[in-house]
Design a protein around this motif. Structure first.
Motif, PDB file in Angstrom:
ATOM      1  N   VAL A   1      34.908  31.455  34.474  1.00  0.00           N
ATOM      2  CA  VAL A   1      36.032  32.136  35.121  1.00  0.00           C
ATOM      3  C   VAL A   1      37.276  32.040  34.243  1.00  0.00           C
ATOM      4  N   ALA A   2      37.543  30.866  33.693  1.00  0.00           N
ATOM      5  CA  ALA A   2      38.710  30.702  32.824  1.00  0.00           C
ATOM      6  C   ALA A   2      38.614  31.613  31.600  1.00  0.00           C
ATOM      7  N   ASP A   3      37.420  31.738  31.035  1.00  0.00           N
ATOM      8  CA  ASP A   3      37.225  32.639  29.884  1.00  0.00           C
ATOM      9  C   ASP A   3      37.476  34.091  30.297  1.00  0.00           C
ATOM     10  N   ALA A   4      37.015  34.471  31.486  1.00  0.00           N
ATOM     11  CA  ALA A   4      37.210  35.836  31.966  1.00  0.00           C
ATOM     12  C   ALA A   4      38.686  36.129  32.191  1.00  0.00           C
ATOM     13  N   VAL A   5      39.428  35.135  32.683  1.00  0.00           N
ATOM     14  CA  VAL A   5      40.874  35.301  32.839  1.00  0.00           C
ATOM     15  C   VAL A   5      41.519  35.512  31.474  1.00  0.00           C
ATOM     16  N   ALA A   6      41.079  34.742  30.484  1.00  0.00           N
ATOM     17  CA  ALA A   6      41.636  34.865  29.135  1.00  0.00           C
ATOM     18  C   ALA A   6      41.353  36.237  28.535  1.00  0.00           C
ATOM     19  N   ASP A   7      40.195  36.794  28.862  1.00  0.00           N
ATOM     20  CA  ASP A   7      39.830  38.108  28.325  1.00  0.00           C
ATOM     21  C   ASP A   7      40.639  39.237  28.952  1.00  0.00           C
TER      22      ASP A   7
ATOM     23  N   HIS B   1      43.700  38.843  30.936  1.00  0.00           N
ATOM     24  CA  HIS B   1      45.094  38.627  31.299  1.00  0.00           C
ATOM     25  C   HIS B   1      45.850  37.898  30.196  1.00  0.00           C
ATOM     26  N   ASP B   2      47.144  37.768  30.410  1.00  0.00           N
ATOM     27  CA  ASP B   2      48.004  37.120  29.427  1.00  0.00           C
ATOM     28  C   ASP B   2      47.645  35.649  29.257  1.00  0.00           C
ATOM     29  N   ALA B   3      48.079  35.094  28.135  1.00  0.00           N
ATOM     30  CA  ALA B   3      47.778  33.701  27.811  1.00  0.00           C
ATOM     31  C   ALA B   3      48.347  32.741  28.849  1.00  0.00           C
ATOM     32  N   VAL B   4      49.474  33.104  29.479  1.00  0.00           N
ATOM     33  CA  VAL B   4      50.075  32.203  30.466  1.00  0.00           C
ATOM     34  C   VAL B   4      49.121  31.983  31.636  1.00  0.00           C
ATOM     35  N   HIS B   5      48.414  33.025  32.057  1.00  0.00           N
ATOM     36  CA  HIS B   5      47.432  32.873  33.129  1.00  0.00           C
ATOM     37  C   HIS B   5      46.180  32.158  32.625  1.00  0.00           C
ATOM     38  N   ALA B   6      45.789  32.445  31.397  1.00  0.00           N
ATOM     39  CA  ALA B   6      44.591  31.818  30.830  1.00  0.00           C
ATOM     40  C   ALA B   6      44.755  30.308  30.709  1.00  0.00           C
ATOM     41  N   ASP B   7      45.925  29.856  30.271  1.00  0.00           N
ATOM     42  CA  ASP B   7      46.158  28.417  30.124  1.00  0.00           C
ATOM     43  C   ASP B   7      46.096  27.716  31.478  1.00  0.00           C
ATOM     44  N   THR B   8      46.679  28.343  32.495  1.00  0.00           N
ATOM     45  CA  THR B   8      46.627  27.753  33.836  1.00  0.00           C
ATOM     46  C   THR B   8      45.208  27.771  34.375  1.00  0.00           C
ATOM     47  N   ALA B   9      44.456  28.824  34.085  1.00  0.00           N
ATOM     48  CA  ALA B   9      43.072  28.910  34.545  1.00  0.00           C
ATOM     49  C   ALA B   9      42.229  27.778  33.960  1.00  0.00           C
ATOM     50  N   ARG B  10      42.462  27.434  32.715  1.00  0.00           N
ATOM     51  CA  ARG B  10      41.706  26.329  32.099  1.00  0.00           C
ATOM     52  C   ARG B  10      42.051  24.998  32.772  1.00  0.00           C
TER      53      ARG B  10
ATOM     54  N   ILE C   1      43.164  33.978  39.184  1.00  0.00           N
ATOM     55  CA  ILE C   1      41.916  33.226  39.047  1.00  0.00           C
ATOM     56  C   ILE C   1      40.945  33.588  40.153  1.00  0.00           C
ATOM     57  N   GLU C   2      41.431  33.618  41.382  1.00  0.00           N
ATOM     58  CA  GLU C   2      40.567  33.946  42.512  1.00  0.00           C
ATOM     59  C   GLU C   2      40.041  35.377  42.405  1.00  0.00           C
ATOM     60  N   SER C   3      40.891  36.288  41.967  1.00  0.00           N
ATOM     61  CA  SER C   3      40.470  37.679  41.838  1.00  0.00           C
ATOM     62  C   SER C   3      39.413  37.844  40.762  1.00  0.00           C
ATOM     63  N   VAL C   4      39.596  37.207  39.638  1.00  0.00           N
ATOM     64  CA  VAL C   4      38.637  37.300  38.529  1.00  0.00           C
ATOM     65  C   VAL C   4      37.316  36.642  38.923  1.00  0.00           C
ATOM     66  N   ALA C   5      37.384  35.527  39.636  1.00  0.00           N
ATOM     67  CA  ALA C   5      36.179  34.794  40.013  1.00  0.00           C
ATOM     68  C   ALA C   5      35.242  35.633  40.860  1.00  0.00           C
ATOM     69  N   ALA C   6      35.777  36.610  41.588  1.00  0.00           N
ATOM     70  CA  ALA C   6      34.944  37.451  42.452  1.00  0.00           C
ATOM     71  C   ALA C   6      33.931  38.246  41.642  1.00  0.00           C
ATOM     72  N   ASP C   7      34.188  38.429  40.345  1.00  0.00           N
ATOM     73  CA  ASP C   7      33.288  39.217  39.498  1.00  0.00           C
ATOM     74  C   ASP C   7      32.440  38.348  38.570  1.00  0.00           C
ATOM     75  N   VAL C   8      32.481  37.030  38.756  1.00  0.00           N
ATOM     76  CA  VAL C   8      31.706  36.108  37.925  1.00  0.00           C
ATOM     77  C   VAL C   8      30.580  35.530  38.768  1.00  0.00           C
TER      78      VAL C   8
END
Length: 231
Positions: A150-156, A158-167, A218-225
């Motif tokens: 999920v964190a990788d999908a967020v990074a792909d 969305h912006d890095a600010v969301h990706a860092d928080t997702a990790r 994160i929650e929105s992206v996770a729905a597709d993982v």
């Protein structure tokens, strides 16, 4: 999740045999007057054991969290929560190191932290949970892999600010709760927001400013993982 063992420890079985023999001598027949009196009162009919299964499951989960974390204050917090939880049902938790087992004893069996054998009326009231079952490590790896995906999908997307928080959120959910990132309750999100993230996530000012938005992303992206399967 590992359930209670069917077989009580050998010392407890031996003590139970001694108690039964004593009752036979006193009453002239096996299962004499004392047992009949308890049955008539209805007091012990449902006490095998008298701690809910969901409480046992949560005590196991908290024990595993305390063992997994490297933060001693966090470990102490998990153990305290576990102790308070089982105490609400009149039980005391103990770890049996020789076979890596969590044991829940009725508190009336205890005196100064030690089980008193002469207080054991039936060994079935004790609860034992193995902490070294093979499924625990497998479940952790499965959940951690999903959260990282999920964190990788967020990074792909969305912006890095969301990706860092997702990790950071993925690490928090995997290591502290062994749960999927999209399985976080409002209370768990609050713990991440107020306690874990400021101390352990090293967030930038920008991350803090959009933290709620990041959690929604994160929650929105996770729905597709895909995954993980329910335990």
């Amino acid at each position: 999740m590992t359930r209670t063992n069917d077989e009580p420890p050998e010392w407890a079985k031996e003590r139970a045999r001694e108690v039964m023999a004593a009752e036979t001598d006193d009453d002239g027949a096996t299962g004499g007057g004392a047992t009949d009196d308890r049955a008539a009162e209805g007091g012990d009919a449902d006490r095998v054991p008298d701690v809910p299964a969901e409480t046992v499951d949560e005590a196991e989960r908290l024990t595993r969290l305390a063992r997994r974390t490297e933060d001693e204050s966090a470990a102490a917090f998990y153990r305290e929560r576990r102790d308070e939880l089982v105490d609400e049902h009149g039980y005391v938790p103990r770890l049996r190191d020789e076979d890596d087992t969590l044991v829940l004893y009725p508190d009336e069996w205890m005196d100064d932290g030690t089980v008193q054998l002469d207080r054991i009326e039936t060994t079935d009231r004790a609860v034992e949970v193995s902490l070294s079952g093979p499924g625990d490590a497998d479940r952790y790896r499965e959940v951690a892999a999903y959260n990282d995906a999920v964190a990788d999908a967020v990074a792909d997307a969305h912006d890095a600010v969301h990706a860092d928080t997702a990790r950071s959120f993925a690490a928090f959910m995997s290591n502290h709760y062994v749960r999927a990132v999209d399985d976080a309750t409002p209370e768990v999100r609050e713990e991440f927001r107020e306690e874990y993230f400021p101390r352990n996530g090293w967030p930038s000012d920008e991350q803090l400013a959009v933290l709620d938005e990041s959690l929604d992303v994160i929650e929105s992206v996770a729905a597709d993982v895909d995954g993980p399967e329910e335990s």
